[in-house]
Write a protein that holds these residues in place. Structure first.
Motif, short mmCIF file in Angstrom:
data_model
loop_
_atom_site.label_atom_id
_atom_site.label_comp_id
_atom_site.label_asym_id
_atom_site.label_seq_id
_atom_site.Cartn_x
_atom_site.Cartn_y
_atom_site.Cartn_z
N TRP A 28 0.81 -1.23 0.00
CA TRP A 28 0.00 0.00 0.00
C TRP A 28 0.84 1.27 0.00
O TRP A 28 0.41 2.27 -0.57
N VAL A 29 2.01 1.22 0.59
CA VAL A 29 2.90 2.37 0.46
C VAL A 29 3.27 2.54 -1.01
O VAL A 29 3.23 3.64 -1.57
N THR A 30 3.57 1.40 -1.67
CA THR A 30 3.93 1.46 -3.08
C THR A 30 2.80 2.04 -3.92
O THR A 30 3.00 2.95 -4.71
N PHE A 31 1.60 1.51 -3.72
CA PHE A 31 0.47 1.99 -4.53
C PHE A 31 0.13 3.45 -4.23
O PHE A 31 -0.25 4.20 -5.14
N ALA A 32 0.27 3.85 -2.97
CA ALA A 32 -0.04 5.23 -2.65
C ALA A 32 0.96 6.18 -3.32
O ALA A 32 0.57 7.20 -3.89
N PHE A 33 2.24 5.83 -3.27
CA PHE A 33 3.24 6.68 -3.93
C PHE A 33 3.04 6.67 -5.45
O PHE A 33 3.16 7.71 -6.10
N ALA A 34 2.75 5.47 -5.97
CA ALA A 34 2.51 5.38 -7.41
C ALA A 34 1.31 6.25 -7.79
O ALA A 34 1.31 6.92 -8.82
N GLY A 35 0.31 6.27 -6.92
CA GLY A 35 -0.87 7.09 -7.16
C GLY A 35 -0.52 8.56 -7.25
O GLY A 35 -0.94 9.26 -8.18
N VAL A 36 0.30 9.04 -6.32
CA VAL A 36 0.70 10.45 -6.34
C VAL A 36 1.45 10.77 -7.62
O VAL A 36 1.20 11.78 -8.28
N LEU A 37 2.33 9.84 -7.99
CA LEU A 37 3.14 10.07 -9.19
C LEU A 37 2.26 10.21 -10.41
O LEU A 37 2.43 11.12 -11.23
N SER A 38 1.28 9.32 -10.54
CA SER A 38 0.45 9.36 -11.74
C SER A 38 -0.53 10.53 -11.67
O SER A 38 -0.80 11.18 -12.67
N LEU A 39 -1.04 10.83 -10.48
CA LEU A 39 -1.98 11.96 -10.36
C LEU A 39 -1.30 13.29 -10.65
O LEU A 39 -1.92 14.22 -11.16
N ASN A 40 0.00 13.36 -10.32
CA ASN A 40 0.74 14.58 -10.61
C ASN A 40 0.75 14.91 -12.10
O ASN A 40 0.82 16.06 -12.50
N ARG A 41 0.67 13.87 -12.93
CA ARG A 41 0.71 14.08 -14.38
C ARG A 41 -0.67 14.34 -14.97
O ARG A 41 -0.77 14.73 -16.12
N LEU A 42 -1.70 14.10 -14.19
CA LEU A 42 -3.06 14.05 -14.75
C LEU A 42 -3.47 15.33 -15.45
O LEU A 42 -4.07 15.31 -16.52
N PHE A 43 -3.14 16.48 -14.87
CA PHE A 43 -3.59 17.73 -15.46
C PHE A 43 -2.51 18.43 -16.29
O PHE A 43 -2.73 19.53 -16.78
N VAL A 44 -1.35 17.75 -16.43
CA VAL A 44 -0.29 18.38 -17.22
C VAL A 44 -0.71 18.61 -18.68
O VAL A 44 -0.52 19.71 -19.20
#
Lengths: 223, 226, 245
Positions: free
Chosen positions: A59-75
């Motif tokens: 879950w730490v992995t998925f949470a960090f992965a989530g932040v990484l992908s969400l950071n790109r969402l509105f780029v």
């Protein structure tokens, strides 16, 4: 115009763009695998310790992965001011939110679909069960419902890569707690009914924050 | 004298009287708790600070919603002021909680549910300020922090519930269920009232200071553009 | 009231007392606008005068903090989606997704505007900007000028009777600029309402029926095309804004 028609158009647009560049999915996937491997190093990787720490690692992995992908969402919406282009369309802001959110959900699920079997393989744990898949889908939905909202906030801040996690982690802490606990119980061979306080907790979080984010998204993008 | 001054002086007197009475009650009147001893008296500080951490966020929530709907600066000022007071009391609640944890559990920090939830709340307060200061212009900052104010409040009960289910050692929610002896309950109630009154006094000061500040800025801007 | 309502229905754009602050500075400070159907209005002004903010408010991208806008007699607050259907906007940003092809971009915007017979309309519009041969190229691979042409096509998909253009020539080379002006003039022929902001005094003047000059959030000058020539405009610009054009 039909709400779901708009949602589908936005999700579709994000999906073909992503299929072409694979910017989000590939980088997030590599990141996910690296984190899993590094956790293996730091916990010595005996079968005994792994059983204890695996839910946390997952879950730490998925949470960090989530932040990484969400950071790109509105780029892509920020390049060439496309978000303004969306705003002058005769569509509701709620449809824009839902479309972006579903796109992000798809990217995350794709990453997880690949990461879970690898996790199973590397940790030698039965992570690929119906129970854990259910937990993953519910928790990921929780991540993206608030994550999409905060991603739209972070895109207009200085140092957005730092702003998103600061907003995101405290708010999703109940999802992380519940997902870790539920995974722990599931790995120990618990039945569906033993997952009870945790799965409904995530589902409730999903439902509540979908409604709240849906309602306040327009205040994020409208100046 | 205008209504603001009457309100302020009224709150000032009320807070002073209640604080004095509550100090008397905490240190002289209330009997020492049997099992935990003298250290239990921290309880009368811990509960009010925790309460103010929450109350401040409720005011942030109300201010945030009104700001988003009406777009009037005064509501943002209300929310912002409450947040500045709130983070101080949340920090205090964490410190007092640690001081309490030391003699009771023998450690400075324990992942006790309410302490954990307070810590998460503290991070949400931090997010509230960070998003405001990092936004690309002040109006955006106000809007974005209002979003955090709304999402944060909705999240608090869920955080509290999940941390409670996650861990479970504490003197339980005995406060209102008749588990507390009458003199203790009285002392707690007076402390709560004293701190609540003090909060509104601080809020009144903060809001009027910020109003003055924004008035000065507007005046300065109008002089500059002349 | 009937008299007044009828008057505002006859106007393509009507605005009263628009204000929009940024911090403690007013980007719009009491703007009133009356633009007739079929009229072309050019707005000049130094950077930071509030031109872009005004266009964004008219385009419903920004909400004014005070004041009211009517587009074709519809109050923005009453039916914003109907207003959006009547507006086409081109700015120096293209609103196009670099990773999608020309076709995919236009198709996406057709779907967003609910354009009937999408494919047909799309091909028709792309023909008018001469980009048919690049239909299946990614927008990111096109030159800036070509992107702007596609962007112009994008703004035409739903046949908007009102066009808002915010410095559309910024960042374009000379050829693309003349192409753009040609396309714009083409669109004046079907009696559309156009509001344009630009730094190009010569082209902007030639194009317009009416000239406005903005400074510090206010309209500081207003003149008709017939009564102005280029030197006259330059003089008016200098005396009303205190800056060189």
């Amino acid at each position: 115009m039909n709400f779901w028609h708009t949602v589908a158009a936005i999700t579709w647009k994000d999906t073909i763009s992503e299929m072409r560049t694979k910017e989000i999915v590939s980088s997030v996937l590599v990141f996910t695998l690296l984190v899993i491997v590094i956790f293996n190093f730091s916990f010595g990787a005996t079968q005994q310790t792994m059983k204890v720490v695996a839910p946390g690692i997952l879950w730490v992995t998925f949470a960090f992965a989530g932040v990484l992908s969400l950071n790109r969402l509105f780029v892509p919406e920020k390049e060439q001011d496309c978000l303004e282009g969306l705003m002058v369309c005769p569509v509701s802001r709620e449809a824009i939110y839902t479309g972006k959110m579903l796109g992000s959900l798809i990217f995350m699920l794709v990453v997880e679909v690949i990461a879970l079997p690898i996790f199973t393989l590397l940790f030698n744990l039965p992570v690929l069960s119906l129970q854990i898949v259910t937990i993953t889908v519910l928790a990921t939905f929780g991540f993206v419902v608030v994550g999409t909202l905060f991603s739209a906030v972070a895109i207009n801040t200085k140092a957005r890569e730092m702003v998103l996690p600061i907003l995101f982690f405290p708010i999703i802490s109940p999802v992380i707690i519940s997902a870790v606990k539920a995974t722990e119980i599931s790995l120990a061979g618990g039945s569906w009914s033993s997952l009870v306080p945790w799965l409904p907790m995530i589902a409730a979080f999903d439902a509540i924050f979908f409604v709240v984010s849906f309602l306040i998204f327009s205040y994020v993008i409208e100046e | 004298m205008n209504t603001n001054n009457i309100l302020r002086n009224g709150l000032l007197i009320l807070s002073f009287v209640l604080m004095t009475v509550s100090l008397y009650l905490v240190f002289v009147f209330v009997p020492t708790e049997r099992e935990m001893g003298i250290v239990q008296r921290i309880f009368y500080l811990m509960v009010p600070t925790g309460w103010l951490a929450l109350l401040s966020f409720v005011i942030i929530f109300i201010g945030s919603i009104l700001y988003l709907v009406k777009r009037a600066r005064k509501w943002d000022i209300l929310a912002m002021s409450s947040a500045e007071i709130g983070i101080v009391f949340t920090t205090l609640a964490l410190i007092v909680g640690s001081i309490w944890a030391r003699p009771i559990w023998g450690v400075w920090w324990t992942w006790e549910p309410r302490l954990t939830a307070t810590l998460v709340l503290w991070f949400i307060y931090l997010a509230y300020f960070m998003v405001r200061s990092l936004a690309t212009d002040p109006e955006r900052g106000a809007r974005y922090s209002a979003i955090v104010g709304i999402i944060g409040l909705v999240d608090i009960p869920i955080i509290a519930l999940s941390t409670t289910l996650w861990r479970g050692i504490h003197p339980g929610p005995v406060i209102f269920s008749g588990g507390l002896a009458p003199p203790m309950l009285l002392t707690l109630m007076v402390s709560l009232a004293a701190f609540t009154s003090f909060y509104f006094l601080l809020l009144q000061y903060k809001v009027s200071a910020k109003n003055d500040e924004s008035l000065i800025n507007t005046l300065r801007e109008s002089i500059k553009s002349r | 009231m009937d008299q007044k309502d009828k008057a505002s229905r006859d106007l393509a754009i009507k605005a009263r007392d628009l204000a929009k602050p940024f911090g403690s500075y007013l980007a719009l400070n009491g703007i009133d606008l009356d633009i007739q159907r079929g009229e072309c209005v050019t707005i000049f002004g130094p950077n930071g005068a509030g031109k872009t903010t005004l266009i964004k408010v008219l385009a419903t991208i920004m909400n004014p903090s005070a004041g009211t806008v009517w587009i074709d007699g519809i109050n923005l607050k009453d039916n914003i989606e109907e207003v959006r259907r009547r507006i086409g906007i081109v700015t120096h940003q293209t609103f196009l997704y670099n990773n999608l092809t020309t076709y995919e971009n236009l198709d996406f915007y057709c779907r967003m505007f609910g354009v009937p017979n999408r494919k047909e309309r799309l091909l028709e519009v792309i023909e008018t900007v001469g980009m048919t041969s690049r239909l299946h190229d990614r927008v990111g691979t096109l030159s800036r000028g070509m992107q702007q042409r596609v962007s112009f096509a994008r703004s035409q998909l739903h046949k908007p009777p009102i066009m808002l253009l915010d410095e559309p020539e910024t960042g374009l080379d000379q050829d693309s600029i003349s192409m753009l002006w040609k396309m714009l003039k083409g669109s004046t022929e079907d009696r559309r309402t156009i509001v344009l902001t630009t730094h190009n005094l010569e082209q902007g003047l030639e194009f317009a029926d009416r000239i406005l000059i903005m400074d510090q959030g206010k309209i500081v000058y207003e003149g008709l095309r017939q009564s102005l020539d280029l030197p006259g405009l330059k003089k008016a610009y200098k005396s009303s804004t205190g800056a060189l054009p």
